[in-house]
Design an enzyme around this catalytic site. Sequence first.
Site, PDB file in Angstrom:
ATOM      1  N   HIS A 173      11.074 -18.866 -97.543  1.00 12.00           N
ATOM      2  CA  HIS A 173      10.647 -18.389 -98.849  1.00 12.00           C
ATOM      3  C   HIS A 173       9.260 -17.772 -98.693  1.00 12.00           C
ATOM      4  O   HIS A 173       8.330 -18.434 -98.227  1.00 12.00           O
ATOM      5  CB  HIS A 173      10.588 -19.550 -99.837  1.00 12.00           C
ATOM      6  CG  HIS A 173      11.902 -20.245-100.019  1.00 12.00           C
ATOM      7  ND1 HIS A 173      12.749 -19.967-101.073  1.00 12.00           N
ATOM      8  CD2 HIS A 173      12.527 -21.191 -99.282  1.00 12.00           C
ATOM      9  CE1 HIS A 173      13.835 -20.725-100.973  1.00 12.00           C
ATOM     10  NE2 HIS A 173      13.727 -21.478 -99.892  1.00 12.00           N
ATOM     11  N   GLU A 184      21.160 -30.041 -99.533  1.00 14.36           N
ATOM     12  CA  GLU A 184      19.797 -30.448 -99.186  1.00 14.36           C
ATOM     13  C   GLU A 184      19.422 -31.633-100.071  1.00 14.36           C
ATOM     14  O   GLU A 184      19.535 -32.793 -99.674  1.00 14.36           O
ATOM     15  CB  GLU A 184      18.813 -29.291 -99.355  1.00 14.36           C
ATOM     16  CG  GLU A 184      17.382 -29.654 -99.022  1.00 14.36           C
ATOM     17  CD  GLU A 184      16.372 -28.609 -99.491  1.00 14.36           C
ATOM     18  OE1 GLU A 184      15.237 -28.647 -99.000  1.00 14.36           O
ATOM     19  OE2 GLU A 184      16.705 -27.780-100.368  1.00 14.36           O
ATOM     20  N   ASP A 199       9.513 -23.414 -95.745  1.00 16.40           N
ATOM     21  CA  ASP A 199       8.184 -23.173 -96.353  1.00 16.40           C
ATOM     22  C   ASP A 199       7.155 -23.754 -95.389  1.00 16.40           C
ATOM     23  O   ASP A 199       6.569 -24.822 -95.655  1.00 16.40           O
ATOM     24  CB  ASP A 199       8.081 -23.867 -97.721  1.00 16.40           C
ATOM     25  CG  ASP A 199       9.161 -23.426 -98.688  1.00 16.40           C
ATOM     26  OD1 ASP A 199       9.041 -22.325 -99.253  1.00 16.40           O
ATOM     27  OD2 ASP A 199      10.133 -24.191 -98.867  1.00 16.40           O
TER      28      ASP A 199
END
Length: 322
Positions: A13, A192, A271
């Site tokens: 991301h 997830e 991230d």
Amino acid sequence: MTAHLKMAELHCHIEGAASPALALQMARKYNVDVSGIIRDGTYVWEDFSRFLTCYDAVAELFRTEEDYALLAETYLTELADAGTIYSEIIVSPDHGNTIGIGSDAYIAGLAAGIEAARAKTGIEGRMIITIIRHLGPSAAEHTALYAARRTHPLVTGFNLAGDERLFSVADFARAFDIPRDSGLGLTIHAGEMAGAFSVRDALDHVRPSRISHGVRAIEDDDLVRRIADEGVVLETCPGSNVSLQVFPDFTAHPLRALHAAGCRVTLNSDDPPFFHTSLRQEYEIASQVMDFSDEQIDGMTRTAIEAAFIDEATRARLLASL
């Protein structure tokens, strides 16, 4: 050590790739107090909900087309310097609207950064437009229509991210039909924060070629066999999973079991500064902690390029470079 291996990444991301140092630079530019989210050069959060809050606060520090060009160029240059030949970044046009520059300027800024990094280093980059789960199906369909217009040639994929615990995958089936019809590649966050059922729902309702994460498929042997049989590619992010306590540690992570079951797996950073990792570190974890061989890890890179949302000429060139 994997420093001699080239890398490719399918799952990062872009706002989540902003280092604390770059975030502080933006905070000074706009006179924003970030003491609540950055301490001692590190992002601060306690659980998944607060991680999302911290992520959003960092994203709000990037406010212009030029800011986003800087963010993309900085991240892709760092990747290239570490040995990465290909990167797909997950982007949110909705955020461009939220900060007031609009979706087109947001995409144009990121594209400029990707192109600047390629000119400097040779790294190839593409964008995957994401819809935000917790914004609901209506907003998702609006963004899907925007993605289907393909306002920039570097936009090649479509994803669903956000809080996996809200809504059902079926609620977003129509939002995925729109970009599918326009030729965009499809991937979706599942497996997830929610269990194996979310991966099955994604396969049934969206029919993507890839699953973002998907690691909790390991809870269902039949589902693991289905993923292997159908050749669905898993964008695994071990560092992220352990940081968010999806699994307690790397020895408990199912990457090796999924690989042994014949699933097509890849290595990604998600991230990276939020989870104290990097793409190179993910490769090192696979090698040093999970005991994958260089050949197996190189195979994961090859899988990533084979599954990438790119034109066939670029794919062939990248595969040849391995």
